[in-house]
Every structure is written in structure tokens, then in C-alpha cells.
Design a protein around this motif. Sequence first.
Motif, mmCIF file in Angstrom:
data_model
loop_
_atom_site.group_PDB
_atom_site.id
_atom_site.type_symbol
_atom_site.label_atom_id
_atom_site.label_comp_id
_atom_site.label_asym_id
_atom_site.label_seq_id
_atom_site.Cartn_x
_atom_site.Cartn_y
_atom_site.Cartn_z
ATOM 1 N N GLY A 326 -8.988 9.106 10.747
ATOM 2 C CA GLY A 326 -10.076 8.406 11.383
ATOM 3 C C GLY A 326 -8.403 8.323 12.880
ATOM 4 O O GLY A 326 -6.885 8.329 12.351
ATOM 5 N N THR A 327 -8.624 8.590 14.298
ATOM 6 C CA THR A 327 -8.018 8.615 15.211
ATOM 7 C C THR A 327 -8.179 7.284 16.424
ATOM 8 O O THR A 327 -9.209 6.788 15.913
ATOM 9 C CB THR A 327 -7.854 9.640 15.880
ATOM 10 O OG1 THR A 327 -8.940 10.252 16.226
ATOM 11 C CG2 THR A 327 -7.035 10.767 14.542
ATOM 12 N N PRO A 328 -7.367 6.588 17.131
ATOM 13 C CA PRO A 328 -7.573 5.827 18.469
ATOM 14 C C PRO A 328 -8.718 6.457 19.205
ATOM 15 O O PRO A 328 -8.944 7.513 18.871
ATOM 16 C CB PRO A 328 -6.242 5.613 18.316
ATOM 17 C CG PRO A 328 -5.571 5.937 18.187
ATOM 18 C CD PRO A 328 -6.052 6.696 16.994
ATOM 19 N N SER A 329 -9.135 5.049 19.242
ATOM 20 C CA SER A 329 -10.378 6.172 20.465
ATOM 21 C C SER A 329 -10.015 7.333 21.950
ATOM 22 O O SER A 329 -8.698 6.468 22.035
ATOM 23 C CB SER A 329 -11.221 5.130 21.296
ATOM 24 O OG SER A 329 -12.002 4.653 20.268
ATOM 25 N N PRO A 330 -10.324 7.602 21.944
ATOM 26 C CA PRO A 330 -9.946 8.931 23.310
ATOM 27 C C PRO A 330 -9.020 7.490 24.230
ATOM 28 O O PRO A 330 -10.355 6.838 24.428
ATOM 29 C CB PRO A 330 -11.149 10.250 23.323
ATOM 30 C CG PRO A 330 -11.696 10.097 21.950
ATOM 31 C CD PRO A 330 -11.706 8.321 21.612
ATOM 32 N N PRO A 331 -8.793 8.118 25.832
ATOM 33 C CA PRO A 331 -8.322 7.495 26.874
ATOM 34 C C PRO A 331 -9.804 7.726 27.320
ATOM 35 O O PRO A 331 -10.260 8.572 27.434
ATOM 36 C CB PRO A 331 -7.337 8.365 27.933
ATOM 37 C CG PRO A 331 -7.119 9.395 26.706
ATOM 38 C CD PRO A 331 -7.646 8.718 25.184
ATOM 39 N N ALA A 332 -9.868 6.560 28.005
ATOM 40 C CA ALA A 332 -11.359 6.161 29.259
ATOM 41 C C ALA A 332 -11.281 6.933 30.157
ATOM 42 O O ALA A 332 -11.907 6.358 31.320
ATOM 43 C CB ALA A 332 -11.550 4.952 28.936
ATOM 44 N N ASP A 333 -10.654 7.558 30.297
ATOM 45 C CA ASP A 333 -9.866 8.642 31.970
ATOM 46 C C ASP A 333 -11.045 9.297 32.643
ATOM 47 O O ASP A 333 -11.624 8.263 34.215
ATOM 48 C CB ASP A 333 -9.207 9.526 31.428
ATOM 49 C CG ASP A 333 -7.558 8.822 31.084
ATOM 50 O OD1 ASP A 333 -7.192 7.603 31.060
ATOM 51 O OD2 ASP A 333 -6.744 9.711 30.933
ATOM 52 N N MET A 334 -11.777 9.476 32.249
ATOM 53 C CA MET A 334 -12.465 10.201 32.563
ATOM 54 C C MET A 334 -13.922 9.172 32.622
ATOM 55 O O MET A 334 -14.964 9.404 33.246
ATOM 56 C CB MET A 334 -13.437 11.172 31.267
ATOM 57 C CG MET A 334 -13.983 11.120 30.320
ATOM 58 S SD MET A 334 -14.430 12.597 28.862
ATOM 59 C CE MET A 334 -15.686 13.162 29.702
ATOM 60 N N ASP A 335 -14.213 8.064 32.210
ATOM 61 C CA ASP A 335 -15.486 6.371 31.778
ATOM 62 C C ASP A 335 -14.967 6.273 33.109
ATOM 63 O O ASP A 335 -16.081 5.465 33.545
ATOM 64 C CB ASP A 335 -15.215 6.197 30.821
ATOM 65 C CG ASP A 335 -15.383 7.301 30.010
ATOM 66 O OD1 ASP A 335 -16.896 8.390 29.772
ATOM 67 O OD2 ASP A 335 -14.730 7.493 28.672
ATOM 68 N N VAL A 336 -14.033 5.754 33.233
ATOM 69 C CA VAL A 336 -13.423 4.406 34.544
ATOM 70 C C VAL A 336 -13.837 5.356 36.134
ATOM 71 O O VAL A 336 -14.276 4.050 36.614
ATOM 72 C CB VAL A 336 -12.615 4.031 33.490
ATOM 73 C CG1 VAL A 336 -12.052 3.314 32.283
ATOM 74 C CG2 VAL A 336 -11.217 4.813 34.738
ATOM 75 N N GLU A 337 -13.697 5.960 35.951
ATOM 76 C CA GLU A 337 -13.392 6.527 37.817
ATOM 77 C C GLU A 337 -14.627 6.658 37.909
ATOM 78 O O GLU A 337 -16.093 6.751 38.035
ATOM 79 C CB GLU A 337 -12.810 7.845 37.899
ATOM 80 C CG GLU A 337 -12.578 8.724 38.759
ATOM 81 C CD GLU A 337 -11.707 8.442 40.200
ATOM 82 O OE1 GLU A 337 -11.796 7.721 40.391
ATOM 83 O OE2 GLU A 337 -10.563 8.844 39.074
ATOM 84 N N ALA A 338 -14.721 5.451 38.969
ATOM 85 C CA ALA A 338 -16.100 5.812 39.985
ATOM 86 C C ALA A 338 -15.918 5.769 41.426
ATOM 87 O O ALA A 338 -15.222 5.498 42.068
ATOM 88 C CB ALA A 338 -16.582 3.921 39.863
ATOM 89 N N GLU A 339 -16.617 7.060 41.947
ATOM 90 C CA GLU A 339 -17.005 7.501 43.413
ATOM 91 C C GLU A 339 -17.390 6.672 44.106
ATOM 92 O O GLU A 339 -18.116 5.941 44.164
ATOM 93 C CB GLU A 339 -17.730 8.545 43.570
ATOM 94 C CG GLU A 339 -17.836 9.106 45.277
ATOM 95 C CD GLU A 339 -16.992 9.712 45.029
ATOM 96 O OE1 GLU A 339 -16.885 10.201 46.239
ATOM 97 O OE2 GLU A 339 -16.071 10.081 44.605
ATOM 98 N N PRO A 340 -16.394 5.848 45.734
ATOM 99 C CA PRO A 340 -16.826 4.946 46.501
ATOM 100 C C PRO A 340 -18.668 5.413 46.592
ATOM 101 O O PRO A 340 -18.682 6.649 47.118
ATOM 102 C CB PRO A 340 -16.089 5.077 47.411
ATOM 103 C CG PRO A 340 -14.725 5.781 47.005
ATOM 104 C CD PRO A 340 -15.098 6.671 45.851
ATOM 105 N N PRO A 341 -19.355 4.519 47.469
ATOM 106 C CA PRO A 341 -20.797 4.548 47.666
ATOM 107 C C PRO A 341 -20.346 5.439 48.476
ATOM 108 O O PRO A 341 -19.821 5.097 49.648
ATOM 109 C CB PRO A 341 -20.666 3.700 47.414
ATOM 110 C CG PRO A 341 -20.268 2.364 47.288
ATOM 111 C CD PRO A 341 -18.871 3.065 46.829
#
Length: 548
Positions: A326-341
Amino acid sequence: MLRFVAIWSTVLAGTALALWAGVSPRAQTRPSIRSEHWPELGLDPHEVVFENGFRIVLIEDHRVPRVAASLQYRFGALSERNGEHGSAHFLEHAMHQGTTTVGVKDRDVDRKLLRAIYDTEQELLAERNAHRNDVRERNVFYDEGDWPITGKEQRLRQKLYELEDEQSKNRICWEEYNWYRRNGGIMRHGDPVPANTGNELLRIEVDLPKERMEMFFRLEADRMVNAVLRGWEAQRFTVLEQFFVLQRNDTGRFLEALNGVTGLTHPIYLHTGGHQRDHAFWNRASMLRMYDQYIVPNNATLTLVGDMSLDEARALGTTYFGSLPGTPSPPADMDVEAEPPPGGSVRLDWLEPIEPTMLVRYRIPGVGHPDRPVFDVIARLLRGSDGLPAASAQGASRGVDWQANASSSGSQNTLTMQARAGRDEDLGALERTALGEVERLRREPVDEASLDRVRREFRLDWELLRSERRALATQFGSFAIADDWRTLRTHYQRRATATAEEVRRLAERYLVPWNRVIATTRRNPQPRAEGNTTSARPVAARTVEGTR
């Protein structure tokens, strides 16, 4: 210790003698199994989840003694750092050059060359960092193929070329691909890398005879933990060649610019091929970081469609993928980015000559959002000879081939209408027709006859997809990456039952002027100022003045 450090130290120390080099045996718990019944789609999918997070989704189809395998990693252009765009696609190529035990003749020779390559590249990176201010691009109109480089960097890069030439003498090139091919494998394309990379996924797909499926499990589990990035410079220029073919054709730069004005910050709008200048700055250390973080069991889903039972899938999965640590969970880099409305309408008038085309684009929710399936319906309503724009077209916009599609990622998606004009002068009429139909969708419920047509098209599309095991494996894997493989069922159900009022309500909410991009291309655009152009010359090194 990070996994890639462990792998490389294992390679260099000479202890990688088997598939599980550097991996300590450990006891395994029994994998969890979940089976579902989807009568409305005619499927009974199974899921096997192992202790290390690796996931298998199986759809049994025993009509032909073959199995389509789609191994997808939740990793792509969204995971890249600035200055390294295109590196996820490049990693796809680099990790198909063999492992510690595959694709190499003499492991001792390989270890010595890998050490020399590693040391030389570290020296090159140190030189680049020391002169980082000298290689900064300050110009606006510049030759993208002119790679800034110091004299010492030039010599170190030449040394890397020579070391790689020496390494190639000890390689068995494309050994994994040839094993697949010689054992009845069917790949998506003729390229010896049976994979592709998108904004949020890296996908490896092979269709094999049932009795050869253990080979797939063995090779891909090996690639997951023991990939060795050989043939680096050769693959850099292979990917660069693909970049020129796909990105520097008549429409490539225009589509790149269109994506650039669609969003402000979100990497979903970056082209997976990256930027030409970035190709010069990829390095093995950065690639190994991405490999270590994302090419791991708990970031992968393997979809199998074909002549395989649940017991067979579980046994193979346990032997090969389930035994990986098992390995640590991958970074959340691709999930936390939010485009401004969105807050304004954007217009792009492209000034390089292309056939006259008009596009209207809106940002819409991503896969997994409850509103997203209805935009499949809206796209169908707006396209084709039976679509709403074609039915209402007048004058120059009559007889035009109207296209509309909704993208399908887990981040923000786009709904794009497109039509090609016969003359530059007809673009205004196409734009008025497109915007008129969008406004009508916002104000009036669509007629039931049009909705029935779309539903029939969806049913036909599904039956064709369900009958083709490779396409079905791809589709399940794509939903697993975007959200969850079970979302496929709810997505298809939701769009099949969308009502006229739901279409109107979502059109009213999302298809608004302050969420709109209008883009046009022309056969004879207004001429640009002399010298304000970019060049697509072959890559050449440029020595920076004042450096060694």
C-alpha cells in the motif's frame, strides 16, 4: 522512503532479480467483492477491491474467448507543475520502456549506465538552476523551438545523448508490446505504447485471448512498481513530433487559444500535449516523482470485459496487484483547483487563416454532478440535420452541418456548438442562428418529438457500446476516474428520463451570456503586423550570452 527512491536504489545496487524487486512479502486479507444487477442496461458488474486499494471492475461476456482490459490511473495533465506541461503524456511513453527485469539484456551494464545518466542529469539541473535568470523568456513574439541553454548545459545534454546511445545497445526495445502482439493482443492503435493520456487519466488498454490474461496482470503489475525510464531522449523527441502533428496543424493553435479563454486558472483547459518550450525542461527526477505519487495501486482501476469469471479475476488480482504494498493517497492537486465563477462574455477572433468556423461554448458541470447528464440531451438537441439549429436555419445558415458536444471529465466540462460556413461573410448568420436557438431553449420547453428522437439515439448508442467489449471497458474506466464507475448507471438513467422542463431550467441557469465564449475563424482574416508571428521550426538550442 519514497517508492521511486527505493526502486532506483534497488536497480543501482543490483538486487532487482525478480518481479517484486524491493517489495517485502506480506499477508493479505481477503479482497472485498460487490456485485450489482443493472437490468435497464443489461449488465451485471462486479467489483473486487484489495487491501492496498487496487480495484477491479468485471463485466462478464462469454460470447468470445477474449478479454478487454482497461487499466486507468487517476493522473494526467491536471497533475503537472508549471513549466512541465505535457509531462504526464511523456511519462506515459517513458514508463513503457521496460522494467528492472524486462527490456534489458544485462542488468549489471544497465545499472552502471543508469547511475551515469542520473549523475549527469543532476549536474545539468544544477547548472540550469544556477543560471535560471539567464534562461527566462522575456519576449512576447519568440521562436518556441529556440530552447535557451547555457554552454555547459549543451555539453551535459550531449553527454546524456551519448549515454543513451550506449544504453540502447543493451536494451530489448518494446519487449512488453511485442509479447502482447505475439500473443494475440489487439491494441487501440499501431503505436508500441498501447496507452493514452488525458487531463485526468492515463489509460493502458489491451484486448487478449482469455488464456493470455495472466501475462497482462504480470506485465502491468511489474510496470506499476518497477518501471525504468530508458530511452528518455528518444521518447522526448517522439512526443515532440506528436506535438507538432496534433498541436501545430491548422486548427491546433486555435483550439489551444479557445481553451485558454474558456477558463482563467483551471488546468482542465490545458492541452495534454503541453507547450513546446516545456519539452526542453522535463527531467527524470520530476517524472519519477509523478510516477511515485500517482502510478500506485490505490490510484488505479482495472476494468475487464469478456470471458473471465469473478473467481478468475479475483485470483489473478490477488497474485499480482493485490500483493503490492500500500502507498499514501496521491496528492489532491487535481481535485482542489476551482475555476472562478464566470462573470462576462468572451469573444475570440482568430487571425491565422483557417476555414470559416463559428463556435459557441459554455462551461457546464463535470461528471458526477446531478445536472451533468442533461447536457448530453442538450448537445444532441443542438446538433445534426435533425437538430434545432438546422430546423430553424434561414439564408446562409441553411444546410450547414451543426455539431455540438459536451466534454466528460470530473472537473468542469464544456458544451460547445460548432458550424462551418461557406464564406467568411456567413459567420454572422451562423452566430445569430446559434444564439437564437440557445435563447429558445432557455425560454421554451423543447417539443416531445425532439426529446423522443434523442432518447432513441441514446438507446442505440448504448446497445452499440454494450456489444463492443473494448469500448465498454473504456467507458467504465472513464467513469471510475471522473467520479465512480457506478455513476455510469445513474448518468445513463438520468439523461434517458430528462424532461423538457429540466432542459429549459438548466439552459436558463447555465447557457447565459456571462458564461459564454464565441469564437470565429476566417479564411481571409485581417492581416497581422509584420513579425508578430510564432515559428514552428525544428527545435534548436540557443546559447545564452554571458554564461559558460
